[in-house]
Design a protein around this motif. Structure first.
Motif, PDB file in Angstrom:
ATOM      1  N   SER A   1     -43.116  30.636  14.235  1.00  0.00           N
ATOM      2  CA  SER A   1     -42.880  30.545  12.885  1.00  0.00           C
ATOM      3  C   SER A   1     -41.658  29.873  12.520  1.00  0.00           C
ATOM      4  CB  SER A   1     -42.747  31.836  12.203  1.00  0.00           C
ATOM      5  OG  SER A   1     -42.467  31.834  10.848  1.00  0.00           O
ATOM      6  N   ALA A   2     -41.605  28.937  11.555  1.00  0.00           N
ATOM      7  CA  ALA A   2     -40.198  28.129  11.361  1.00  0.00           C
ATOM      8  C   ALA A   2     -40.030  28.760  10.007  1.00  0.00           C
ATOM      9  CB  ALA A   2     -40.580  26.619  11.069  1.00  0.00           C
ATOM     10  N   THR A   3     -39.097  29.503  10.046  1.00  0.00           N
ATOM     11  CA  THR A   3     -38.426  30.230   8.816  1.00  0.00           C
ATOM     12  C   THR A   3     -37.215  29.431   8.135  1.00  0.00           C
ATOM     13  OG1 THR A   3     -36.746  31.513  10.180  1.00  0.00           O
ATOM     14  CG2 THR A   3     -39.151  32.441   9.648  1.00  0.00           C
ATOM     15  N   THR A   4     -36.838  29.748   7.077  1.00  0.00           N
ATOM     16  CA  THR A   4     -36.182  29.284   6.359  1.00  0.00           C
ATOM     17  C   THR A   4     -34.505  29.308   6.806  1.00  0.00           C
ATOM     18  OG1 THR A   4     -37.259  29.151   4.454  1.00  0.00           O
ATOM     19  CG2 THR A   4     -34.965  28.707   4.131  1.00  0.00           C
ATOM     20  N   GLY A   5     -33.873  28.214   7.495  1.00  0.00           N
ATOM     21  CA  GLY A   5     -32.250  28.387   7.538  1.00  0.00           C
ATOM     22  C   GLY A   5     -31.543  28.525   6.503  1.00  0.00           C
ATOM     23  N   THR A   6     -30.311  29.315   6.372  1.00  0.00           N
ATOM     24  CA  THR A   6     -29.497  29.301   5.715  1.00  0.00           C
ATOM     25  C   THR A   6     -27.993  29.409   5.946  1.00  0.00           C
ATOM     26  OG1 THR A   6     -29.367  31.762   5.919  1.00  0.00           O
ATOM     27  CG2 THR A   6     -31.102  30.802   4.088  1.00  0.00           C
ATOM     28  N   PRO A   7     -27.694  28.206   6.514  1.00  0.00           N
ATOM     29  CA  PRO A   7     -26.318  28.130   7.039  1.00  0.00           C
ATOM     30  C   PRO A   7     -25.328  27.638   6.052  1.00  0.00           C
ATOM     31  CG  PRO A   7     -27.512  26.028   7.622  1.00  0.00           C
ATOM     32  CD  PRO A   7     -28.596  26.976   6.968  1.00  0.00           C
ATOM     33  N   THR A   8     -24.103  27.830   5.940  1.00  0.00           N
ATOM     34  CA  THR A   8     -23.030  27.530   5.322  1.00  0.00           C
ATOM     35  C   THR A   8     -22.632  26.001   5.946  1.00  0.00           C
ATOM     36  OG1 THR A   8     -22.235  29.856   4.813  1.00  0.00           O
ATOM     37  CG2 THR A   8     -20.759  28.016   4.601  1.00  0.00           C
ATOM     38  N   GLN A   9     -23.143  24.700   5.159  1.00  0.00           N
ATOM     39  CA  GLN A   9     -22.835  23.795   5.754  1.00  0.00           C
ATOM     40  C   GLN A   9     -22.171  22.720   5.043  1.00  0.00           C
ATOM     41  OE1 GLN A   9     -26.975  23.145   6.279  1.00  0.00           O
ATOM     42  NE2 GLN A   9     -26.992  23.263   8.542  1.00  0.00           N
ATOM     43  N   THR A  10     -21.534  21.748   5.509  1.00  0.00           N
ATOM     44  CA  THR A  10     -20.886  21.070   4.738  1.00  0.00           C
ATOM     45  C   THR A  10     -21.567  19.850   3.773  1.00  0.00           C
ATOM     46  OG1 THR A  10     -20.767  19.423   6.476  1.00  0.00           O
ATOM     47  CG2 THR A  10     -19.000  20.807   6.402  1.00  0.00           C
ATOM     48  N   ARG A  11     -20.806  19.617   2.623  1.00  0.00           N
ATOM     49  CA  ARG A  11     -21.622  18.727   1.857  1.00  0.00           C
ATOM     50  C   ARG A  11     -21.759  17.248   2.247  1.00  0.00           C
ATOM     51  NH1 ARG A  11     -19.857  18.095  -4.531  1.00  0.00           N
ATOM     52  NH2 ARG A  11     -21.503  16.382  -5.288  1.00  0.00           N
ATOM     53  N   SER A  34     -49.186  35.429   6.288  1.00  0.00           N
ATOM     54  CA  SER A  34     -50.155  35.519   5.358  1.00  0.00           C
ATOM     55  C   SER A  34     -51.050  34.397   5.416  1.00  0.00           C
ATOM     56  CB  SER A  34     -49.170  35.487   3.962  1.00  0.00           C
ATOM     57  OG  SER A  34     -48.436  34.294   3.845  1.00  0.00           O
ATOM     58  N   GLN A  35     -50.850  33.300   6.117  1.00  0.00           N
ATOM     59  CA  GLN A  35     -51.857  32.137   5.976  1.00  0.00           C
ATOM     60  C   GLN A  35     -52.401  32.180   7.250  1.00  0.00           C
ATOM     61  OE1 GLN A  35     -49.716  28.636   4.919  1.00  0.00           O
ATOM     62  NE2 GLN A  35     -49.078  29.506   3.135  1.00  0.00           N
ATOM     63  N   HIS A  36     -51.811  32.346   8.552  1.00  0.00           N
ATOM     64  CA  HIS A  36     -52.545  32.027   9.874  1.00  0.00           C
ATOM     65  C   HIS A  36     -52.156  33.385  10.725  1.00  0.00           C
ATOM     66  CE1 HIS A  36     -51.834  27.676   8.219  1.00  0.00           C
ATOM     67  NE2 HIS A  36     -53.068  27.812   8.346  1.00  0.00           N
ATOM     68  N   ILE A  37     -52.784  33.306  11.653  1.00  0.00           N
ATOM     69  CA  ILE A  37     -52.555  34.315  12.994  1.00  0.00           C
ATOM     70  C   ILE A  37     -52.838  33.251  13.956  1.00  0.00           C
ATOM     71  CG2 ILE A  37     -53.685  36.138  14.201  1.00  0.00           C
ATOM     72  CD1 ILE A  37     -54.844  37.395  11.686  1.00  0.00           C
ATOM     73  N   LEU A  38     -51.736  33.538  14.860  1.00  0.00           N
ATOM     74  CA  LEU A  38     -51.487  32.788  16.134  1.00  0.00           C
ATOM     75  C   LEU A  38     -51.640  33.734  17.255  1.00  0.00           C
ATOM     76  CD1 LEU A  38     -48.629  30.258  15.592  1.00  0.00           C
ATOM     77  CD2 LEU A  38     -51.069  29.930  15.163  1.00  0.00           C
ATOM     78  N   PRO A  60     -56.940  36.843   7.042  1.00  0.00           N
ATOM     79  CA  PRO A  60     -57.853  37.543   6.068  1.00  0.00           C
ATOM     80  C   PRO A  60     -57.008  37.414   4.671  1.00  0.00           C
ATOM     81  CG  PRO A  60     -57.768  38.659   8.087  1.00  0.00           C
ATOM     82  CD  PRO A  60     -56.836  37.877   8.257  1.00  0.00           C
ATOM     83  N   GLN A  61     -55.622  37.424   4.732  1.00  0.00           N
ATOM     84  CA  GLN A  61     -54.925  37.592   3.484  1.00  0.00           C
ATOM     85  C   GLN A  61     -55.145  36.268   2.857  1.00  0.00           C
ATOM     86  OE1 GLN A  61     -50.842  39.100   3.776  1.00  0.00           O
ATOM     87  NE2 GLN A  61     -51.064  39.812   6.046  1.00  0.00           N
ATOM     88  N   ALA A  62     -55.221  35.136   3.656  1.00  0.00           N
ATOM     89  CA  ALA A  62     -55.427  34.042   2.746  1.00  0.00           C
ATOM     90  C   ALA A  62     -56.656  34.025   1.804  1.00  0.00           C
ATOM     91  CB  ALA A  62     -55.585  32.815   3.934  1.00  0.00           C
ATOM     92  N   ALA A  63     -57.737  34.573   2.275  1.00  0.00           N
ATOM     93  CA  ALA A  63     -58.853  34.688   1.362  1.00  0.00           C
ATOM     94  C   ALA A  63     -58.706  35.385   0.082  1.00  0.00           C
ATOM     95  CB  ALA A  63     -59.991  35.495   2.151  1.00  0.00           C
ATOM     96  N   ARG A  64     -57.495  36.159  -0.142  1.00  0.00           N
ATOM     97  CA  ARG A  64     -57.317  36.769  -1.336  1.00  0.00           C
ATOM     98  C   ARG A  64     -56.162  35.870  -2.147  1.00  0.00           C
ATOM     99  NH1 ARG A  64     -57.478  40.941   2.627  1.00  0.00           N
ATOM    100  NH2 ARG A  64     -55.027  41.015   2.741  1.00  0.00           N
ATOM    101  N   SER A  65     -55.704  34.725  -1.450  1.00  0.00           N
ATOM    102  CA  SER A  65     -54.548  33.968  -1.858  1.00  0.00           C
ATOM    103  C   SER A  65     -55.276  33.011  -3.076  1.00  0.00           C
ATOM    104  CB  SER A  65     -53.847  33.188  -0.914  1.00  0.00           C
ATOM    105  OG  SER A  65     -52.993  32.101  -1.346  1.00  0.00           O
ATOM    106  N   GLU A  66     -54.420  32.835  -4.150  1.00  0.00           N
ATOM    107  CA  GLU A  66     -54.785  31.802  -4.884  1.00  0.00           C
ATOM    108  C   GLU A  66     -54.854  30.394  -4.627  1.00  0.00           C
ATOM    109  OE1 GLU A  66     -52.109  31.140  -8.252  1.00  0.00           O
ATOM    110  OE2 GLU A  66     -50.082  31.799  -7.107  1.00  0.00           O
TER     111      GLU A  66
END
Length: 382
Positions: free
Chosen positions: A4-14, A113-117, A134-140
């Motif tokens: 899973s590629a999750t969101t990174g939240t580093p403190t990084q330079t501008r 919530s979208q895929h199972i690997l 299966p959760q994807a079937a209930r998603s909008e």
């Protein structure tokens, strides 16, 4: 797709977009000399403040840890066998067994919530099965998720007939109706496990990833095999309607698009995140082809630029590749970059974000402002 590629939240330079080095000096070495025209759109480079010694040591240690784990990294994917007994996973295994009766599940790599690997074996061959959750079937967004899954199945089947010049997992079996895809499991590890990684890949890994992406982008398969997943005019209108693009931004982007009307499109992966690039012993392996198709040149490069904010050298390489094709290639990259950054902001700027995520969001807004200015400068040179 293997992690899973999750969101990174580093403190990084501008970071900032810079003009060519002939006017602005060596990239990454501080502000441009007095008299430099920062509005010059002929180049898109990146200026990043020099890291503190402690940051350098931390980054070096992270790189060393990654190098030690360069071979197949399955230890981080191991999950309690009890997870194989959840109702969603059992239903997925049943669907997999319909097309691969010899499939033996070993571990759950992801149950989202979208895929199972699910990793397993068929005989002695290691495979990975991807199923719609299966959760994807209930998603909008259920219908959109189904269409993307069908598209990925079609892409892998097309690759059987027209082998691309980059490495990807071999198709083992697929069930279009039940949204099941079984692929060989390639030994390797993702170039990053976060969407916006704290520790960027090593320079050699970045070069390998960019080389693979560039090779794919230059490939010319039969035009009827792939479609155009992105409607550029519709995307501009969508971001404009929610206030992410001003009237001037939307007008500038439409102006660049008008000038690109006759430019040949480019085959792109469409989701060239570092998490979708497996670093195998023989080179990068590209996975998750749900959004593959024809785009304006530079779309994959724009995705990589947006997530490599902490690596000025990588962004400089990407910028050089993007403008190597001339003015039109530069304009196409800028259009892609603005739309990719708008998507990233919309994806992450949500209520309840923690402090680290808010820092990352502010950095995305800074990058978007710089990209807008580059677009305005490009429009002024047409």
């Amino acid at each position: 797709m293997y992690s899973s590629a999750t969101t990174g939240t580093p403190t990084q330079t501008r970071t900032a977009l810079r003009p060519p080095t002939a006017a602005g000096g060596r990239p990454g070495q501080g502000p441009a000399p007095r008299g430099t025209d920062l509005r010059d759109p002929r180049a898109l480079a990146v200026r990043t403040a020099m890291p503190r010694p402690a940051d350098q040591l931390a980054a070096r240690g992270g790189a060393e840890r990654l190098l030690r784990g360069r071979t197949a990294d399955t230890s981080m994917d191991r999950v309690d066998p009890a997870t194989l007994q959840t109702p969603a996973v059992r239903a997925a295994v049943a669907n997999i067994s319909r097309i691969c009766p010899a499939f033996l599940p070993r571990q759950v790599l992801r149950e989202g919530s979208q895929h199972i690997l699910i990793a397993g074996t068929i005989g002695r061959a290691p495979v990975v099965a991807k199923c719609l959750s299966p959760q994807a079937a209930r998603s909008e967004h259920h219908q959109q998720l189904v269409e993307r899954f069908h598209h990925e199945v079609a892409v892998y089947r097309a690759f059987v007939r027209h082998r691309p010049p980059v490495r990807l997992p071999r198709l083992v079996a697929a069930d279009h109706d039940r949204c099941v895809l079984v692929l060989e499991r390639v030994p390797g590890r993702p170039a990053a496990r976060e969407r916006h990684p704290v520790n960027a890949p090593t320079p050699g890994e970045v070069r390998a990833v960019l080389g693979a992406v560039r090779t794919l982008n230059l490939w010319r398969p039969p035009t009827d095999v792939f479609g155009k997943p992105l409607d550029y005019q519709l995307e501009i209108a969508r971001f404009h309607s929610v206030g992410q693009l001003t009237d001037r931004d939307a007008g500038d982007l439409r102006g660049l698009l008008h000038g690109l009307a006759h430019m040949p499109w480019q085959l792109c992966h469409g989701d060239a995140l570092l998490g979708n690039m497996l670093l195998a012993p023989s080179g990068p392996v590209l996975v998750d082809w749900e959004q593959a198709g024809w785009y304006l040149p530079g779309y994959d490069l724009a995705v990589l630029w947006s997530v490599l904010s902490g690596d000025s050298a990588a962004r400089r390489q990407i910028s050089q590749l993007a403008q190597s094709g001339g003015t039109m290639a530069r304009d196409a990259f800028l259009v892609n970059l603005v739309l990719v950054l708008m998507r990233e902001i919309r994806l992450h700027d949500v209520p309840g974000a923690g402090e680290e995520q808010r820092i990352m969001i502010r950095r995305l807004y800074d990058d978007a402002a710089l990209a807008r200015r580059a677009v305005r400068a490009a429009v002024g040179t047409r």
